[in-house]
Design a protein around this motif. Structure first.
Motif, PDB file in Angstrom:
ATOM      1  N   ASN A  94      14.146   6.048  34.537  1.00 43.92           N
ATOM      2  CA  ASN A  94      14.365   6.623  35.856  1.00 43.92           C
ATOM      3  C   ASN A  94      14.169   5.529  36.904  1.00 43.92           C
ATOM      4  OD1 ASN A  94      13.704   7.940  38.425  1.00 43.92           O
ATOM      5  ND2 ASN A  94      13.775   9.829  37.232  1.00 43.92           N
ATOM      6  N   ARG A  95      15.125   5.381  37.805  1.00 47.05           N
ATOM      7  CA  ARG A  95      15.073   4.331  38.826  1.00 47.05           C
ATOM      8  C   ARG A  95      13.862   4.474  39.751  1.00 47.05           C
ATOM      9  NH1 ARG A  95      19.079   0.850  40.733  1.00 47.05           N
ATOM     10  NH2 ARG A  95      20.626   1.895  39.454  1.00 47.05           N
ATOM     11  N   SER A  96      13.437   5.705  40.038  1.00 40.46           N
ATOM     12  CA  SER A  96      12.364   5.892  41.014  1.00 40.46           C
ATOM     13  C   SER A  96      10.965   5.676  40.449  1.00 40.46           C
ATOM     14  CB  SER A  96      12.458   7.277  41.657  1.00 40.46           C
ATOM     15  OG  SER A  96      12.251   8.288  40.686  1.00 40.46           O
ATOM     16  N   ASP A  97      10.743   5.985  39.168  1.00 44.33           N
ATOM     17  CA  ASP A  97       9.377   5.851  38.650  1.00 44.33           C
ATOM     18  C   ASP A  97       9.285   5.122  37.303  1.00 44.33           C
ATOM     19  OD1 ASP A  97      10.295   7.731  36.832  1.00 44.33           O
ATOM     20  OD2 ASP A  97       8.990   9.345  37.529  1.00 44.33           O
ATOM     21  N   ALA A  98      10.399   4.592  36.817  1.00 41.33           N
ATOM     22  CA  ALA A  98      10.466   3.829  35.571  1.00 41.33           C
ATOM     23  C   ALA A  98      10.084   4.649  34.335  1.00 41.33           C
ATOM     24  CB  ALA A  98       9.633   2.551  35.643  1.00 41.33           C
ATOM     25  N   ARG A  99      10.082   5.968  34.459  1.00 40.34           N
ATOM     26  CA  ARG A  99       9.819   6.825  33.300  1.00 40.34           C
ATOM     27  C   ARG A  99      11.014   6.728  32.367  1.00 40.34           C
ATOM     28  NH1 ARG A  99      12.021  11.325  32.003  1.00 40.34           N
ATOM     29  NH2 ARG A  99      12.855  11.746  34.076  1.00 40.34           N
TER      30      ARG A  99
END
Length: 177
Positions: free
Chosen positions: A121-126
């Protein structure tokens, strides 16, 4: 532009099949890797060349084919000497889920020592765990619950071909549910 010979002879069943048409557009493996790099930000010939280690003549042909196929728009970014970049089109961006599926398959089945690249995920690197789902009910699409049926524009030949495919016939229960 460079002449590109046909990849394979085109039978009517391949030309009518959406998978066949997609493979005709991007099925050559260098093309898929070029698109992969474009999704990661590469736009210039030298960037693709350096990343892929591909022969310049092959890269030129693949970029020309992807441009002719509507996957890239070629845009001049320098006048002297003339230099071009390759910008993803909406059609190419629609191919991104295919690359995601290939990445997920590669990580699941071809990385015995572990994943070297993970989609996150771009926003939280999950890390993502990609699956293909039906947009209507968000349920996974699997071999056990999917069947190919003729669309409204299917030819008589395609309808006959689909009816003859045992695994894809809705009247045949899928094995190993």
């Amino acid at each position: 532009l460079t002449y590109l010979p046909a990849m394979q002879p085109k039978s009517p069943s391949i030309l009518e099949c959406p998978v066949g048409r997609a493979v005709e557009t991007v099925g050559e493996w260098w093309s898929i890797l070029i698109l992969r790099d474009a999704f990661q930000g590469a736009t210039k010939f030298d960037e693709f060349s350096q990343s892929l280690g591909i022969a310049p003549n092959i890269l030129s042909r693949r970029l020309a084919h992807l441009t002719e196929s509507g996957m890239f728009v070629r845009r001049r970014y320098q006048e002297r000497p003339p230099r071009y970049e390759y910008v993803l089109t909406e059609k190419a961006r629609d191919f991104f889920p295919v690359v995601v599926a290939l990445l997920a398959f590669g990580n699941r089945h071809l990385a015995p020592k572990g994943e070297s690249i993970v989609l996150a995920n771009r926003s939280d690197a999950r890390p993502f765990d990609p699956i293909v789902v039906d947009a209507a009910d968000m349920r996974p699409i699997t071999l056990a619950n999917a069947v190919v049926v003729p669309g409204p524009r299917a030819s008589r030949g395609m309808r006959k071909r689909l009816a003859s495919l045992k695994a894809m016939n809705p009247a045949v229960a899928p094995a190993g549910d």
